[in-house]
Design an enzyme around this catalytic site. Sequence first.
Site, PDB file in Angstrom:
ATOM      1  N   THR A  48       0.836  -1.207   0.000  1.00 40.14           N
ATOM      2  CA  THR A  48       0.000   0.000   0.000  1.00 40.14           C
ATOM      3  C   THR A  48       0.870   1.255   0.000  1.00 40.14           C
ATOM      4  OG1 THR A  48      -1.686  -1.208   1.251  1.00 40.14           O
ATOM      5  CG2 THR A  48      -1.838   1.200   1.270  1.00 40.14           C
ATOM      6  N   VAL A  49       1.768   1.367   0.962  1.00 42.21           N
ATOM      7  CA  VAL A  49       2.549   2.606   1.106  1.00 42.21           C
ATOM      8  C   VAL A  49       3.665   2.675   0.061  1.00 42.21           C
ATOM      9  CG1 VAL A  49       3.875   4.034   2.698  1.00 42.21           C
ATOM     10  CG2 VAL A  49       1.991   2.650   3.586  1.00 42.21           C
ATOM     11  N   ALA A  65      13.248  19.772  -4.305  1.00 46.91           N
ATOM     12  CA  ALA A  65      14.410  19.149  -3.643  1.00 46.91           C
ATOM     13  C   ALA A  65      15.726  19.751  -4.121  1.00 46.91           C
ATOM     14  CB  ALA A  65      14.405  17.647  -3.922  1.00 46.91           C
ATOM     15  N   LYS A  75       5.827   2.699  12.499  1.00 46.92           N
ATOM     16  CA  LYS A  75       5.720   3.193  13.886  1.00 46.92           C
ATOM     17  C   LYS A  75       6.141   2.183  14.928  1.00 46.92           C
ATOM     18  CE  LYS A  75       2.065   2.052  11.653  1.00 46.92           C
ATOM     19  NZ  LYS A  75       0.791   2.454  11.121  1.00 46.92           N
ATOM     20  N   GLU A 116       8.082  10.694   9.274  1.00 48.14           N
ATOM     21  CA  GLU A 116       6.822  11.463   9.306  1.00 48.14           C
ATOM     22  C   GLU A 116       5.594  10.572   9.102  1.00 48.14           C
ATOM     23  OE1 GLU A 116       6.214  15.187   9.605  1.00 48.14           O
ATOM     24  OE2 GLU A 116       4.483  13.979  10.144  1.00 48.14           O
ATOM     25  N   VAL A 157       3.252   8.475  11.955  1.00 51.54           N
ATOM     26  CA  VAL A 157       2.165   8.954  12.826  1.00 51.54           C
ATOM     27  C   VAL A 157       1.140   9.726  12.000  1.00 51.54           C
ATOM     28  CG1 VAL A 157       1.571  10.277  14.886  1.00 51.54           C
ATOM     29  CG2 VAL A 157       3.800   9.159  14.749  1.00 51.54           C
ATOM     30  N   ILE A 187      -0.867  13.434   7.651  1.00 49.94           N
ATOM     31  CA  ILE A 187      -0.800  14.705   8.396  1.00 49.94           C
ATOM     32  C   ILE A 187       0.657  14.953   8.803  1.00 49.94           C
ATOM     33  CG2 ILE A 187      -1.641  16.005  10.400  1.00 49.94           C
ATOM     34  CD1 ILE A 187      -3.962  13.991  10.615  1.00 49.94           C
ATOM     35  N   GLU A 207      -3.224  -2.678   9.813  1.00 48.77           N
ATOM     36  CA  GLU A 207      -1.884  -3.258   9.983  1.00 48.77           C
ATOM     37  C   GLU A 207      -1.905  -4.719   9.538  1.00 48.77           C
ATOM     38  OE1 GLU A 207       0.930  -1.426  11.083  1.00 48.77           O
ATOM     39  OE2 GLU A 207      -0.597  -0.009  10.498  1.00 48.77           O
ATOM     40  N   LYS A 225       2.183   5.126  18.089  1.00 49.88           N
ATOM     41  CA  LYS A 225       2.204   6.515  17.597  1.00 49.88           C
ATOM     42  C   LYS A 225       2.278   7.502  18.757  1.00 49.88           C
ATOM     43  CE  LYS A 225      -0.350   5.226  13.431  1.00 49.88           C
ATOM     44  NZ  LYS A 225      -1.682   4.901  12.928  1.00 49.88           N
TER      45      LYS A 225
HETATM   46  P1  NDP Z   1       1.764  -3.923   2.888  1.00 51.25           P
HETATM   47  O1  NDP Z   1       1.560  -5.242   3.518  1.00 51.25           O
HETATM   48  O2  NDP Z   1       0.743  -3.410   1.955  1.00 51.25           O
HETATM   49  O3  NDP Z   1       3.162  -3.906   2.133  1.00 51.25           O
HETATM   50  C1  NDP Z   1       4.308  -4.506   2.658  1.00 51.25           C
HETATM   51  C2  NDP Z   1       5.272  -4.729   1.522  1.00 51.25           C
HETATM   52  O4  NDP Z   1       6.464  -5.280   2.033  1.00 51.25           O
HETATM   53  C3  NDP Z   1       4.767  -5.701   0.454  1.00 51.25           C
HETATM   54  O5  NDP Z   1       5.020  -5.186  -0.814  1.00 51.25           O
HETATM   55  C4  NDP Z   1       5.591  -6.969   0.684  1.00 51.25           C
HETATM   56  O6  NDP Z   1       5.866  -7.711  -0.500  1.00 51.25           O
HETATM   57  C5  NDP Z   1       6.877  -6.344   1.173  1.00 51.25           C
HETATM   58  N1  NDP Z   1       7.688  -7.281   1.950  1.00 51.25           N
HETATM   59  C6  NDP Z   1       7.335  -8.014   3.023  1.00 51.25           C
HETATM   60  N2  NDP Z   1       8.384  -8.723   3.458  1.00 51.25           N
HETATM   61  C7  NDP Z   1       9.411  -8.438   2.632  1.00 51.25           C
HETATM   62  C8  NDP Z   1      10.754  -8.869   2.535  1.00 51.25           C
HETATM   63  N3  NDP Z   1      11.258  -9.724   3.417  1.00 51.25           N
HETATM   64  N4  NDP Z   1      11.527  -8.367   1.558  1.00 51.25           N
HETATM   65  C9  NDP Z   1      11.033  -7.469   0.679  1.00 51.25           C
HETATM   66  N5  NDP Z   1       9.772  -7.016   0.709  1.00 51.25           N
HETATM   67  C10 NDP Z   1       8.974  -7.513   1.679  1.00 51.25           C
HETATM   68  O7  NDP Z   1       2.000  -2.879   4.085  1.00 51.25           O
HETATM   69  P2  NDP Z   1       1.716  -1.319   4.098  1.00 51.25           P
HETATM   70  O8  NDP Z   1       2.212  -0.702   2.868  1.00 51.25           O
HETATM   71  O9  NDP Z   1       0.320  -1.110   4.498  1.00 51.25           O
HETATM   72  O10 NDP Z   1       2.599  -0.856   5.353  1.00 51.25           O
HETATM   73  C11 NDP Z   1       3.986  -0.654   5.245  1.00 51.25           C
HETATM   74  C12 NDP Z   1       4.443   0.130   6.462  1.00 51.25           C
HETATM   75  O11 NDP Z   1       3.799   1.398   6.470  1.00 51.25           O
HETATM   76  C13 NDP Z   1       4.111  -0.495   7.808  1.00 51.25           C
HETATM   77  O12 NDP Z   1       5.118  -0.178   8.724  1.00 51.25           O
HETATM   78  C14 NDP Z   1       2.807   0.207   8.214  1.00 51.25           C
HETATM   79  O13 NDP Z   1       2.603   0.216   9.613  1.00 51.25           O
HETATM   80  C15 NDP Z   1       3.109   1.600   7.705  1.00 51.25           C
HETATM   81  N6  NDP Z   1       1.969   2.438   7.460  1.00 51.25           N
HETATM   82  C16 NDP Z   1       0.926   1.983   6.720  1.00 51.25           C
HETATM   83  C17 NDP Z   1      -0.122   2.813   6.394  1.00 51.25           C
HETATM   84  C18 NDP Z   1      -1.267   2.345   5.569  1.00 51.25           C
HETATM   85  O14 NDP Z   1      -2.204   3.118   5.358  1.00 51.25           O
HETATM   86  N7  NDP Z   1      -1.241   1.095   5.060  1.00 51.25           N
HETATM   87  C19 NDP Z   1      -0.158   4.196   6.854  1.00 51.25           C
HETATM   88  C20 NDP Z   1       1.004   4.600   7.630  1.00 51.25           C
HETATM   89  C21 NDP Z   1       2.009   3.751   7.911  1.00 51.25           C
HETATM   90  P3  NDP Z   1       4.687  -8.419  -1.325  1.00 51.25           P
HETATM   91  O15 NDP Z   1       3.841  -7.310  -1.841  1.00 51.25           O
HETATM   92  O16 NDP Z   1       5.383  -9.131  -2.421  1.00 51.25           O
HETATM   93  O17 NDP Z   1       3.971  -9.292  -0.370  1.00 51.25           O
HETATM   94  N1  HSE Z   2      -3.162   0.861  10.415  1.00 50.98           N
HETATM   95  C1  HSE Z   2      -2.879   2.240  10.566  1.00 50.98           C
HETATM   96  C2  HSE Z   2      -4.151   3.002  10.787  1.00 50.98           C
HETATM   97  C3  HSE Z   2      -2.156   2.765   9.361  1.00 50.98           C
HETATM   98  O1  HSE Z   2      -5.214   2.462  10.472  1.00 50.98           O
HETATM   99  O2  HSE Z   2      -4.108   4.117  11.280  1.00 50.98           O
HETATM  100  C4  HSE Z   2      -1.696   4.178   9.506  1.00 50.98           C
HETATM  101  O3  HSE Z   2      -0.674   4.280  10.433  1.00 50.98           O
END
Ligand code: NDP
Ligand code: HSE
Length: 436
Positions: A13-14, A33, A105, A129, A132, A136, A190, A205
């Site tokens: 997602t991120v 930048a 986080k 950033e 949390v 925002i 999560e 957070k």
């Molecule tokens: P996702 O599960 O959507 O993405 C995680 C990614 O990590 C996937 O692409 C996965 O690969 C990859 N991955 C997992 N293990 C490995 C590895 N060993 N080597 C390489 N790549 C790997 O998570 P999110 O994007 O939702 O979250 C990412 C971070 O951002 C987390 O810390 C989360 O707490 C934080 N966050 C998330 C928010 C949200 O809205 N989702 C908001 C704010 C923070 P694959 O796709 O192939 O499975």
């Molecule tokens: N799982 C978290 C939330 C993602 O729902 O707020 C953003 O940190």
Amino acid sequence: MKPVKIGIIGLGTVGGGTVNVLKRNAEEIARRAGRQIVIARASAKDLSKQRICDTTGIELTTDPYDIINDPEIEIVCELIGGAGAVKDMVLAAIAKHKHVVTANKSLIALHGNEIFAEASKQGVIVAFEAAVAGGIPIIKAIREGLSGNHIEWLAGIINGTGNFILTEMRDKGRDFYDVLKEAQALGYAEADPTFDVEGIDAGHKLTILASIAFGIPLQFDKVYTEGITKITREDVEYAEELGFRIKHLGIARQTAKGIELRVHPTLIPERRLIANVDGVKNAVLVYGDAVGPTLYYGAGAGAEPTASAVVADIIDVVRALTSDPENRVPHLAFQADALHNVPVLPPEQFKTAYYLRLNAEDKPGVLADVTRILAQHHISIDSIIQLKPLDDCALVPVILLTQITLEQEMNAAIAEIEALSTVNGKINRIRLETLG
Ligand code: NDP
Ligand code: HSE
């Protein structure tokens, strides 16, 4: 100037949102930048998966260490999540003198003290950033925008999934698990969604916010956490009848005795702006002695809102690449050697008002017993409401709103009231904050 090469670990997602924003806004980002930013490499676990982003032109790998060990890459974005293997990846990147941008986080709340110490030794930045309140820019607001203030307290809706669930349940009468499933499908939750619904994510957070607001080390183990799973429809409705909303808040407050760090469902007056923050939106209210209350609002989760924060961090790092490492904005807002170990108070020492709901027998003297017990514990009552008897039963729900009291006194009073033969079952207790 030569473009800056970055590597992105995690394309979910991120990570996917970050690639999209960096590509779509590349020209404006370079103007901001001062250099072009190129995603040289990216990593995911399963490269055959369909992505939300276009990875054309990016060298893909399943091994994050291909990115960490690439001498051309100056900034590593850790967007996997979790605090196990990822901690080693981040420390390895720092050891290779790479700057790190993360949205993680749990990693920062649990291992940030060690990570920042290593980063400072190596003269690199670890920017967080996005960790949390999603999109925002609350870290920057507190760390830089409010740096002239003594921050007295902050309170925030800091979990998008939880707020989304509470809003959908209240407004549409939807089932808890049905909404949680939707939050997962939308990429808000999560990897382990109990982190969202049990207050752990909000606790991570809050740990970060308290550290940058008060100049204390990160200490997640001292945060009191309570989730949203025990909030009942009745309490939501009674609270609304009384002019309150129930929101899941993270609260950090400096008191003369120490710092309160707590995450729990909270009644707040519905006239407060923060009471009207719905869906996946987050909001953080920060009270500084000079500025007074300030409120920050926006999307708390989701691909591009979170990418907005990640990309801002990347730009910040690029702008600081040539700056003197000794004279950068400190990771935790205060200079590392100026963090203070102010005690964090145990829950018994919290001071707050309460909403209490109990089921009592409908006969004379019952309420007098309840109010006598509260008075014996120095708890003043703001209002007391006896509702209609429950269907087919001799019990009546009674709602009490109290003034601010010591949690220890409230615990003792609740135990005595529950022991009354005229009171049935457990008292439902929800903390109440006026946020005035
Ligand atoms: P996702 O599960 O959507 O993405 C995680 C990614 O990590 C996937 O692409 C996965 O690969 C990859 N991955 C997992 N293990 C490995 C590895 N060993 N080597 C390489 N790549 C790997 O998570 P999110 O994007 O939702 O979250 C990412 C971070 O951002 C987390 O810390 C989360 O707490 C934080 N966050 C998330 C928010 C949200 O809205 N989702 C908001 C704010 C923070 P694959 O796709 O192939 O499975
Ligand atoms: N799982 C978290 C939330 C993602 O729902 O707020 C953003 O940190």
